[in-house]
Design an enzyme around this catalytic site. Structure first.
Site, PDB file in Angstrom:
ATOM      1  N   ARG A  97      43.978  33.396  50.227  1.00 52.58           N
ATOM      2  CA  ARG A  97      45.192  32.698  49.829  1.00 52.58           C
ATOM      3  C   ARG A  97      46.398  33.186  50.610  1.00 52.58           C
ATOM      4  NH1 ARG A  97      46.591  32.310  43.439  1.00 52.58           N
ATOM      5  NH2 ARG A  97      47.655  34.288  43.629  1.00 52.58           N
ATOM      6  N   TYR A  98      46.438  34.489  50.850  1.00 51.81           N
ATOM      7  CA  TYR A  98      47.519  35.080  51.636  1.00 51.81           C
ATOM      8  C   TYR A  98      46.927  35.525  52.966  1.00 51.81           C
ATOM      9  CZ  TYR A  98      49.475  35.692  46.907  1.00 51.81           C
ATOM     10  OH  TYR A  98      49.919  35.512  45.633  1.00 51.81           O
ATOM     11  N   ARG A 101      45.291  39.277  53.260  1.00 52.68           N
ATOM     12  CA  ARG A 101      44.326  39.856  52.319  1.00 52.68           C
ATOM     13  C   ARG A 101      43.435  38.789  51.709  1.00 52.68           C
ATOM     14  NH1 ARG A 101      49.476  39.390  50.565  1.00 52.68           N
ATOM     15  NH2 ARG A 101      50.051  39.372  48.370  1.00 52.68           N
ATOM     16  N   CYS A 110      30.530  40.715  33.875  1.00 49.27           N
ATOM     17  CA  CYS A 110      31.448  41.771  33.447  1.00 49.27           C
ATOM     18  C   CYS A 110      30.765  42.589  32.352  1.00 49.27           C
ATOM     19  CB  CYS A 110      32.724  41.176  32.855  1.00 49.27           C
ATOM     20  SG  CYS A 110      33.606  40.089  33.977  1.00 49.27           S
ATOM     21  N   CYS A 114      36.575  39.174  28.177  1.00 50.80           N
ATOM     22  CA  CYS A 114      37.880  39.089  27.524  1.00 50.80           C
ATOM     23  C   CYS A 114      38.081  37.634  27.116  1.00 50.80           C
ATOM     24  CB  CYS A 114      38.961  39.527  28.500  1.00 50.80           C
ATOM     25  SG  CYS A 114      38.542  41.083  29.325  1.00 50.80           S
ATOM     26  N   CYS A 117      40.276  35.436  29.424  1.00 52.92           N
ATOM     27  CA  CYS A 117      39.996  35.558  30.862  1.00 52.92           C
ATOM     28  C   CYS A 117      40.421  34.317  31.646  1.00 52.92           C
ATOM     29  CB  CYS A 117      38.515  35.806  31.094  1.00 52.92           C
ATOM     30  SG  CYS A 117      38.082  35.843  32.846  1.00 52.92           S
ATOM     31  N   ARG A 119      39.320  33.578  34.522  1.00 47.20           N
ATOM     32  CA  ARG A 119      38.150  33.014  35.215  1.00 47.20           C
ATOM     33  C   ARG A 119      37.036  32.734  34.215  1.00 47.20           C
ATOM     34  NH1 ARG A 119      38.915  36.999  39.843  1.00 47.20           N
ATOM     35  NH2 ARG A 119      40.310  35.849  41.219  1.00 47.20           N
ATOM     36  N   ASP A 279      47.464  33.420  31.819  1.00 46.17           N
ATOM     37  CA  ASP A 279      47.244  32.176  32.572  1.00 46.17           C
ATOM     38  C   ASP A 279      46.853  31.024  31.652  1.00 46.17           C
ATOM     39  OD1 ASP A 279      47.686  32.941  35.344  1.00 46.17           O
ATOM     40  OD2 ASP A 279      45.973  34.284  35.054  1.00 46.17           O
ATOM     41  N   ASP A 316      50.788  33.615  37.888  1.00 45.47           N
ATOM     42  CA  ASP A 316      50.080  32.870  38.927  1.00 45.47           C
ATOM     43  C   ASP A 316      50.501  31.407  38.848  1.00 45.47           C
ATOM     44  OD1 ASP A 316      47.819  33.766  40.862  1.00 45.47           O
ATOM     45  OD2 ASP A 316      47.810  35.204  39.186  1.00 45.47           O
ATOM     46  N   LYS A 323      51.355  34.192  43.450  1.00 40.61           N
ATOM     47  CA  LYS A 323      51.954  34.721  42.232  1.00 40.61           C
ATOM     48  C   LYS A 323      53.467  34.564  42.364  1.00 40.61           C
ATOM     49  CE  LYS A 323      48.298  38.074  41.409  1.00 40.61           C
ATOM     50  NZ  LYS A 323      47.379  37.492  42.439  1.00 40.61           N
TER      51      LYS A 323
END
Ligand SMILES: *Cc1c(COP(=O)(O)O)cnc(C)c1O
Ligand code: SF4
Length: 353
Positions: A97-98, A101, A110, A114, A117, A119, A279, A316, A323
């Site tokens: 995206r950037y 990185r 996981c 959570c 989450c 995702r 999010d 985000d 972000k």
């Protein structure tokens, strides 16, 4: 644990189904939860199940991990891919995206799931998004072919789910690429601290790259002695730690809890990094604060505690743009005049420009 085994009792195990939750005293009836556990992955490790206060119906640990019927309440503004991962995925497992990185999504599982989450549509034992050897090779080839990549952020799921052997292999592969910084994002020190073993820490350490670990932690009670031990193993091995916290209604959306959490991070040699606005993930409206509430909390943190303990408040932008920094500024400029807000809350004219 050994004592339990000696006594012939089964070792505590991760809770994964509505029936498991009822048996563990974390839910009253499984029937109201089966639709939720069918829609989104569920897992609560023994360490976290132990932390939950069964007598407190609003327990902030339970709220983060025990499924709730509220998750079936979908809102029109919610999105299956709220941060737009899929819009920047040039090869499987790489989110670029950037320019400088990339995210490397090594696994899609996981140790815990959570409930908020971002995702949640992509993680879980049945998603099978863990990279195959050939996909991993293609992802590494992409990194090699893009010399502008300075940092590789290993995420998932939770990349600390990799075996020490696979984490070692990945680290050695990245050491062979000209990029400079390896950053892991994980919840493992909180979810299953023993898995952050000295062996695991040793294999992700590097002589040629800077290695950072960002620890996802949302409530001061998550920093148990075992979790602090896992963090100390990382820092003592020369791996700087950063924090990642999601601002969550009913978990940490009050100044006392946030202050305690940020202080606890600094005391554990974890530099507060990000406070994420929750999010727009499906079925998570019961976790979301308003941005105004978030900014008010961040302003209070700023006024009350050490500069070392300040996270950046970020949101985000849906669709995968970037972000956005949501921390309120202490500077106002209006037609060339600068005004500065002091820790006392008073705005003062600034004689400079
Ligand atoms: C959050 C994020 C990053 C890392 O952002 P930092 O501000 O450097 O922590 C990189 N790529 C993607 C796709 C992200 O969502
Ligand atoms: S550990 Fe991270 S990726 Fe896994 S469920 Fe929690 S927020 Fe999602």
């Amino acid at each position: 644990m050994n004592r339990l085994l000696d006594a012939g009792l089964p070792a505590p195990r991760t809770l994964r189904s509505a029936d498991d939750l009822v048996a563990a005293g974390l839910a009253v009836s499984s029937s109201e939860l089966t639709a939720v556990t069918a829609a989104y992955a569920t897992a609560i490790t023994p360490s976290l199940a132990d932390l939950i206060d069964r007598a407190d119906r609003a327990d902030p640990i339970a709220r983060q991990f025990v499924p709730s019927p509220a998750e079936l309440d979908l809102r029109p503004e919610e999105l299956p891919d709220p941060i737009g991962d899929h819009t920047h995925e040039p090869v499987t497992g790489i989110i670029h995206r950037y320019p400088d990185r990339v995210l490397l999504k090594a696994v899609s599982v996981c140790p815990v799931y959570c409930r908020f989450c971002f995702r949640r549509e992509m993680v879980g034992p049945d998603k099978d998004g863990s990279l195959s050897p050939s996909e991993l090779e293609a992802a590494l080839a992409y990194i090699r072919q893009h010399p502008e990549i300075w940092e590789v952020i290993i995420t998932g799921g939770d990349p600390f789910m990799l075996s020490a052997r696979r984490a070692a292999a990945l680290t050695r592969e990245l050491e062979a690429v000209p990029m400079k910084v390896i950053r892991w994002h994980t919840r493992m020190p909180v979810a299953d601290p023993d898995r952050v073993s000295s062996e695991f820490v040793a294999v992700i350490s590097s002589r040629s790259k800077a290695v950072y670990v960002a620890v996802h932690c949302n409530h001061p009670r998550e920093l148990t002695p075992a979790t602090l031990g896992a963090c100390a193993r990382l820092v003592d091995a020369g791996i700087p730690l950063l924090s990642q916290t999601v601002l969550l209604k009913g978990v940490n959306d009050d100044i006392a809890t946030l202050e305690q959490l940020m202080r606890a991070f600094v005391q554990a040699r974890i530099k507060p990094y990000y406070l994420h606005h929750a999010d727009l993930a499906p079925g998570t409206s019961h976790f979301r604060t308003t941005v105004e509430q978030g900014q008010d909390l961040v302003r209070q943190l700023r006024d009350r505690i050490s500069g070392l303990a300040q996270p950046a408040y970020v949101i985000d932008i849906p669709g995968g743009v970037s972000k956005a920094l949501a921390s309120p500024a202490d500077v106002e400029t209006e037609s060339g005049r600068v005004r500065l807000r002091g820790r006392d809350g008073v705005m003062r004219d600034y004689a400079g420009t």
